[in-house]
Design an enzyme around this catalytic site. Sequence first.
Site, PDB file in Angstrom:
ATOM      1  N   GLU A 111      25.969  27.801  75.594  1.00 39.17           N
ATOM      2  CA  GLU A 111      24.945  27.329  76.548  1.00 39.17           C
ATOM      3  C   GLU A 111      24.534  25.913  76.179  1.00 39.17           C
ATOM      4  OE1 GLU A 111      21.692  29.968  75.957  1.00 39.17           O
ATOM      5  OE2 GLU A 111      22.828  31.721  76.601  1.00 39.17           O
ATOM      6  N   LYS A 113      21.886  23.184  74.954  1.00 39.45           N
ATOM      7  CA  LYS A 113      20.641  23.179  74.187  1.00 39.45           C
ATOM      8  C   LYS A 113      19.671  22.269  74.929  1.00 39.45           C
ATOM      9  CE  LYS A 113      18.776  23.197  69.583  1.00 39.45           C
ATOM     10  NZ  LYS A 113      17.511  22.578  69.894  1.00 39.45           N
ATOM     11  N   ASP A 115      16.455  20.256  76.036  1.00 41.50           N
ATOM     12  CA  ASP A 115      15.489  19.522  75.226  1.00 41.50           C
ATOM     13  C   ASP A 115      14.130  19.553  75.920  1.00 41.50           C
ATOM     14  OD1 ASP A 115      14.438  17.988  73.272  1.00 41.50           O
ATOM     15  OD2 ASP A 115      15.241  16.095  74.007  1.00 41.50           O
ATOM     16  N   TYR A 232      16.812  31.580  78.639  1.00 40.86           N
ATOM     17  CA  TYR A 232      18.037  31.761  77.857  1.00 40.86           C
ATOM     18  C   TYR A 232      18.051  33.010  76.979  1.00 40.86           C
ATOM     19  CZ  TYR A 232      15.122  29.183  74.554  1.00 40.86           C
ATOM     20  OH  TYR A 232      14.084  28.762  73.784  1.00 40.86           O
ATOM     21  N   LYS A 319      24.647  19.995  67.484  1.00 39.18           N
ATOM     22  CA  LYS A 319      23.834  18.899  68.031  1.00 39.18           C
ATOM     23  C   LYS A 319      24.698  17.676  68.327  1.00 39.18           C
ATOM     24  CE  LYS A 319      19.634  18.631  67.203  1.00 39.18           C
ATOM     25  NZ  LYS A 319      18.277  18.993  67.103  1.00 39.18           N
ATOM     26  N   CYS A 413      -7.916  -8.799  71.670  1.00 39.83           N
ATOM     27  CA  CYS A 413      -6.798  -8.994  72.586  1.00 39.83           C
ATOM     28  C   CYS A 413      -5.955 -10.179  72.103  1.00 39.83           C
ATOM     29  CB  CYS A 413      -7.315  -9.259  73.993  1.00 39.83           C
ATOM     30  SG  CYS A 413      -5.993  -9.696  75.138  1.00 39.83           S
ATOM     31  N   CYS A 416      -6.421 -13.092  74.824  1.00 43.12           N
ATOM     32  CA  CYS A 416      -7.669 -13.773  75.168  1.00 43.12           C
ATOM     33  C   CYS A 416      -8.780 -13.582  74.135  1.00 43.12           C
ATOM     34  CB  CYS A 416      -8.146 -13.324  76.549  1.00 43.12           C
ATOM     35  SG  CYS A 416      -8.808 -11.663  76.567  1.00 43.12           S
ATOM     36  N   CYS A 431      -7.883  -4.179  76.619  1.00 37.42           N
ATOM     37  CA  CYS A 431      -8.655  -5.412  76.698  1.00 37.42           C
ATOM     38  C   CYS A 431      -9.483  -5.298  77.977  1.00 37.42           C
ATOM     39  CB  CYS A 431      -7.718  -6.620  76.774  1.00 37.42           C
ATOM     40  SG  CYS A 431      -8.578  -8.110  77.324  1.00 37.42           S
ATOM     41  N   CYS A 437      -8.302 -12.478  81.493  1.00 38.32           N
ATOM     42  CA  CYS A 437      -7.249 -12.406  80.475  1.00 38.32           C
ATOM     43  C   CYS A 437      -5.918 -12.829  81.123  1.00 38.32           C
ATOM     44  CB  CYS A 437      -7.190 -10.980  79.942  1.00 38.32           C
ATOM     45  SG  CYS A 437      -5.867 -10.706  78.775  1.00 38.32           S
TER      46      CYS A 437
HETATM   47  S1  IVH Z   1      18.214  30.573  71.759  1.00 36.12           S
HETATM   48  C1  IVH Z   1      16.572  32.462  67.602  1.00 36.12           C
HETATM   49  N1  IVH Z   1      19.177  29.013  73.585  1.00 36.12           N
HETATM   50  O1  IVH Z   1      16.162  25.407  70.580  1.00 36.12           O
HETATM   51  C2  IVH Z   1      16.435  31.275  68.455  1.00 36.12           C
HETATM   52  N2  IVH Z   1      17.413  28.166  72.233  1.00 36.12           N
HETATM   53  O2  IVH Z   1      16.010  25.784  67.371  1.00 36.12           O
HETATM   54  C3  IVH Z   1      16.954  31.597  69.792  1.00 36.12           C
HETATM   55  N3  IVH Z   1      16.714  25.902  72.806  1.00 36.12           N
HETATM   56  O3  IVH Z   1      12.936  25.884  70.151  1.00 36.12           O
HETATM   57  C4  IVH Z   1      16.897  30.431  70.660  1.00 36.12           C
HETATM   58  N4  IVH Z   1      18.145  25.599  74.451  1.00 36.12           N
HETATM   59  O4  IVH Z   1      13.540  26.412  72.520  1.00 36.12           O
HETATM   60  C5  IVH Z   1      18.280  29.134  72.597  1.00 36.12           C
HETATM   61  N5  IVH Z   1      20.150  27.753  75.260  1.00 36.12           N
HETATM   62  C6  IVH Z   1      19.252  27.875  74.294  1.00 36.12           C
HETATM   63  C7  IVH Z   1      18.361  26.846  73.960  1.00 36.12           C
HETATM   64  C8  IVH Z   1      17.451  27.020  72.907  1.00 36.12           C
HETATM   65  C9  IVH Z   1      17.152  25.067  73.762  1.00 36.12           C
HETATM   66  C10 IVH Z   1      15.639  25.572  71.846  1.00 36.12           C
HETATM   67  C11 IVH Z   1      14.620  26.658  71.672  1.00 36.12           C
HETATM   68  C12 IVH Z   1      14.154  26.555  70.251  1.00 36.12           C
HETATM   69  C13 IVH Z   1      15.201  25.714  69.616  1.00 36.12           C
HETATM   70  C14 IVH Z   1      15.859  26.530  68.512  1.00 36.12           C
END
Ligand code: IVH
Length: 698
Positions: A111, A113, A115, A232, A319, A413, A416, A431, A437
Site C-alpha cells: 500500500e 504510505k 503522509d 488502511y 521510505k 521591523c 521600518c 509590524c 512601512c
Molecule cells: S499500517 C502497526 N498502513 O504510518 C502499524 N500505516 O509508522 C500499522 N501510515 O502513523 C499501520 N500509511 O498512520 C499503515 N498504508 C498504511 C499507512 C500507514 C500511512 C502511517 C500510520 C502510522 C505510521 C506507522
Amino acid sequence: MSPQDRIQELTDQLNYYNDQYYQHSQSVVDDYTFDKLLEELQALEQQYPDAKRPDSPTSRVGGTISKEFATVYHRFPMLSLGNTYNETDLIEFDNRVRKGLNGDGYEYICEQKFDGVALSMTYENGLLVQAATRGDGVRGDDITHNIRTIRTMPLRVKEGRGNATSSRSSVPPLFEVRGEGFLPLAEFERINKEREDIGEPLLANPRNAASGTFKQQDSAAVAKRRLDCFIYSFLSDEPVFQTHEESLITLAEWGFNISPTWKKCTSIDEVMAYIAEWDTKRFTLPLNTDGIVIKVNRYDQQRELGYTAKSPRWAIAYKFKAAAAATTLNSITYQVGRTGAVTPVAHLSPVLLAGTVVKRASLHNANEIARLGVMLGDTVFVEKGGEIIPKVTGVDLSKRPESARAIEYPTECPACGTPLVRQEGEAHFYCTNEKHCPPQRQARFEHFIQRRAMNIESLGEGKIELLIERGLVEEPADLYDLTNEKLLGLEKTYPATPVVHADGTEEPGKARTVKFGQKTVDNILTAIDRSKSQPFGNVLFAMGIRYVGSTTADRLVDYFGSLDALMAAPLDTLAGVPDVGPRIAESAFAWFQDEDNRRYVARLRAAGLQFVSEKKVVALESDSLAGKTFLYTGTFTNFSREAMEERIAANGGKLLSGVSKKLNFLIVGENAGPSKVAKAQQLNVPMLSEDEFMAMLG
Ligand code: IVH
C-alpha cells in the site's frame, strides 16, 4: 407525517444522496434541492433534538465547539512501523518473515504510505461512535465531531448488522478502522491561495495543515476544509476476515474510502516492482506519500509473526528518500508581508537539490527556529517535500563550528524599525506600522493592481517600486492622479543579481532597466482608466482589508449590494453574512471605522471606481449544457477566461471551482494545470478539448 417521521425520512434520503455522490460519483439531486432538504432537517432537529439520528447528515457541517478534547484510550494500541530505506533491508525483512513462518507460503499486500495523521474510528452496531487521534499510541484525543465532517467517512456502514448481502461478511457489532487523515493537495493549494489573498502567512505543508485542522475546536471551521481519510486497517475482537485483502475489499463495500492503489504481491521481487512503479507515479495522487507499506496478507500468519514492543513483525515501511542536502546557514533575513507578518528566510551556501540550486529556504517563524535549535554558521539539512519552497528540516550538531552564533530574532521591523508584536495564539510576529512601512506599502500596491483586483498589471515588474521611490504615489488612490507628463521618461536601472547555475558556478546576472516610454505610459494609463469599471467585488478585494479575500469580497457584495450599505452595517449584521465569521466581520468593521481608511475610500470613490454591485445577468443562449458542471484549465484559442465562463453560463452549464466527483467535464486547453488533469484522471472525470467543447455548445 409527524415531524419525527419526517426527520427519519430526510435522514435516509440525504444519506442516500451523499452515498451516491461520494461513493458512486452520481448526482441524484441538484445542490439547491439538497441544501434545502438539509436546512429542513436541521430546523426539525433543533425543534426535536431527541429525534436526531446519530447518522444524521447535519453532523457533517459541524457546529460543535469543544473547549478541550476528551482523552480516549485505544482498545488496541496504535503502533508504528519499522522503516527501511533500501533493497537489502527489504530482503532481510522478507527473510525474517519466511523464517518466522517456517517456510509456509505467504503473500504481501503493498500500500501507499500516506503522509497525514493517523486516525482511529470505532463503529458500534454499524454507527460511527468515536474517532480519535493516535496521541502517544495508548491514548489520543477524541475528535469525533471533526471526523464526522469528512464526507467519505461513513456515519453508518452500508450493510445493516446481520444483513448478509455483502459478498463476504456481515458487519460485526463492534469494530475499529484505522486510516490516514489528510488534506488533499488541491485543497491545501486552495487554502494557501486564499491566505495569500488576505495576506496571511502560508501554511507550511499539507501534513501540518491537516494535523492543525483535525485539532481545531470549532467543527464548522473544520468542515470548510475538505479533509479526507484513506482507511488502511480493520480491527475487532472476533475474527471477521481471513486476510487483509479481504478486509480492504469488504471495507470498500461497506462504504469506506480505500485507496485503489494497493496490490497483492506474491514475491519480494513483485514488491520491488511495485515500489519502483510508485516511486514516480505517487506524484499523481491527491496527497503526499512518503513510502510504501508492505504487509503480510493472512491474519493467521500476522498473528504467528507477532509484534516487537513498538511495531509489528508482519509489516514494514519502505521510505522513499526525500530530496535532501546538507549546507551552511550563512544568514537570515526577515521578510515583511502585506499585512506586516514577518517571515524569516534562511540564506544558504548554494547546494544542488533535486535538480535545482537552492540558496534560500523557509524557516517559517520564530517557533520553528527555536524548535530546530539552529545557529548561524550551522550545517543544516534542507529538503524539498511536496511544497515548492525548500525547508530547513534539521541541524547537524556534530558539525557546529566554534564560531556559530545564536540567532537573535528581531524585536523591531527590519524595514521600518517599529517594535514587532505577537498576538496570543499567532506563530508570526507583526509590524503594526501598516500605513508607512515600505514593504507593506509596496505589497499593498501589488495587491491592488493584480488581475483579480483592479487589473492594472502593466504596472508590475518594478514599475510600482519606481513610482513609490520617486514620490509619485503613496497609496493606491494616487494611481488615479497619474498623468502622461508625470510618467513619461521615468527610468531606473536596477543592479544585477547573481545567477547560480546547477553546477554551483555563479554568473553576475543582468542589470535591469525600468523605462517609461510612450507606449508603456499609454498602456498604463489605459489600464488605470479601464480599472474604473472593474466590478465592486474586485474593488472591495483590492482595498486589502485583512481576511477579506476575493471570495469573501464577493459574498459581502452579494449581501450588501453597495459600499454605503456595507459601511453602515453594524458588526452583528456583518458577522451574519454567509461565510463571514466573527474574525472577518471584526476586521472589516474596524477597517471602515478608521479615519484614514474612510478618507482613502472617499478618494477611490471620487476617482470613479464601482461601489455598487452590478449583477451581470447572462442571457440564455441555449440549454445545451443544462444540468452539467464544468471546469476549465489552461488557455484557449477561441475563448478568453471570461468568454469561457460566459458561454458555460449562457448555455445552462455550471462552473465549478475545483476537480471533484461532482465535476462532469474538465475542459483542457494549452498549458493545462497538471494537478487538475491528474486529479480528473484519478476520479475518472471526462476531459474535453476546446473543439469538443465547441461541438457540445452546438
Ligand atoms: S499500517 C502497526 N498502513 O504510518 C502499524 N500505516 O509508522 C500499522 N501510515 O502513523 C499501520 N500509511 O498512520 C499503515 N498504508 C498504511 C499507512 C500507514 C500511512 C502511517 C500510520 C502510522 C505510521 C506507522
